[in-house]
Design a protein around this motif. Structure first.
Motif, PDB file in Angstrom:
ATOM      1  N   LEU A 158      34.650 -45.624  14.796  1.00  0.00           N
ATOM      2  CA  LEU A 158      33.439 -44.993  14.313  1.00  0.00           C
ATOM      3  C   LEU A 158      32.991 -45.801  13.110  1.00  0.00           C
ATOM      4  O   LEU A 158      33.731 -45.966  12.150  1.00  0.00           O
TER       5      LEU A 158
ATOM      6  N   LEU B 237      30.063 -46.478  10.232  1.00  0.00           N
ATOM      7  CA  LEU B 237      28.881 -46.063   9.494  1.00  0.00           C
ATOM      8  C   LEU B 237      28.355 -47.289   8.773  1.00  0.00           C
ATOM      9  O   LEU B 237      29.072 -47.905   7.995  1.00  0.00           O
TER      10      LEU B 237
ATOM     11  N   LEU C 256      29.813 -35.827  17.371  1.00  0.00           N
ATOM     12  CA  LEU C 256      28.674 -36.581  16.854  1.00  0.00           C
ATOM     13  C   LEU C 256      27.376 -36.165  17.537  1.00  0.00           C
ATOM     14  O   LEU C 256      26.329 -36.091  16.895  1.00  0.00           O
TER      15      LEU C 256
ATOM     16  N   TYR D 258      24.274 -35.064  15.429  1.00  0.00           N
ATOM     17  CA  TYR D 258      23.147 -35.994  15.302  1.00  0.00           C
ATOM     18  C   TYR D 258      22.229 -36.057  16.519  1.00  0.00           C
ATOM     19  O   TYR D 258      21.257 -36.797  16.515  1.00  0.00           O
TER      20      TYR D 258
ATOM     21  N   ARG E 162      24.953 -44.976  19.469  1.00  0.00           N
ATOM     22  CA  ARG E 162      24.347 -45.187  18.162  1.00  0.00           C
ATOM     23  C   ARG E 162      23.349 -44.080  17.833  1.00  0.00           C
ATOM     24  O   ARG E 162      22.571 -43.653  18.682  1.00  0.00           O
TER      25      ARG E 162
ATOM     26  N   ILE F 290      24.879 -44.675  12.494  1.00  0.00           N
ATOM     27  CA  ILE F 290      26.205 -44.170  12.863  1.00  0.00           C
ATOM     28  C   ILE F 290      26.492 -44.690  14.251  1.00  0.00           C
ATOM     29  O   ILE F 290      25.697 -44.471  15.168  1.00  0.00           O
TER      30      ILE F 290
END
Length: 143
Positions: free
Chosen positions: A11, A13, A106, A110, A127, A135
């Motif tokens: 993962l 960022l 996620l 998101y 993404r 992210i």
């Protein structure tokens, strides 16, 4: 278990250089868009990650054992801009972790990701973009 037999999920960022709305994204209570290397290092250590290797003049990122702060994770890499020591990226590495769990988390947080297939059918990149922050979830097999 040999590395070639384990699934590796990362993962990542990435702090984007795109301007605009800057809602704070935090790691260990530190605003990533405005953080400096020393501040983030102190916060990471205070949170309980164990230092493996600290970057310096020739190495622009730190490596930590993150298993104590994020279950099922193995490593946390914190990268910094070499010139001014600002935060550049944070990357968690999960080995042997079922990516469906983190992908579901996620997605709930998101929304629907942009999906990119990579070199092999088992390799994918998911993404999300949130207010200047990228992210990404990478899934690949080590060979």
């Amino acid at each position: 278990m040999e590395m070639s037999l384990r699934c590796k999920v990362m993962l990542l960022l990435i702090l984007s250089v795109i301007g605009g709305n800057t809602n704070a994204l935090e790691l260990f209570g530190v605003d990533l868009q405005n953080s400096q290397r020393d501040e983030l290092r102190r916060a990471a250590k205070k949170a309980g990650v164990k230092l493996i290797r600290e970057g310096g003049d020739g190495l622009w990122y730190d490596s930590y054992d993150s298993s104590a702060v994020l279950p099922l994770s193995q490593r946390l890499y914190l990268g910094f801009v070499k010139q001014d020591k600002r935060f550049a990226f944070a990357e968690y590495e999960f080995v042997g972790f079922r990516h469906a769990q983190i992908l579901r988390y996620l997605g709930q947080k998101y929304g629907r990701p942009e999906i990119t297939n990579r070199a092999y059918i088992s390799d994918q990149k998911y993404r999300w973009n949130q207010d200047g922050i990228e992210i990404s979830l990478y899934i690949d097999w080590n060979n």
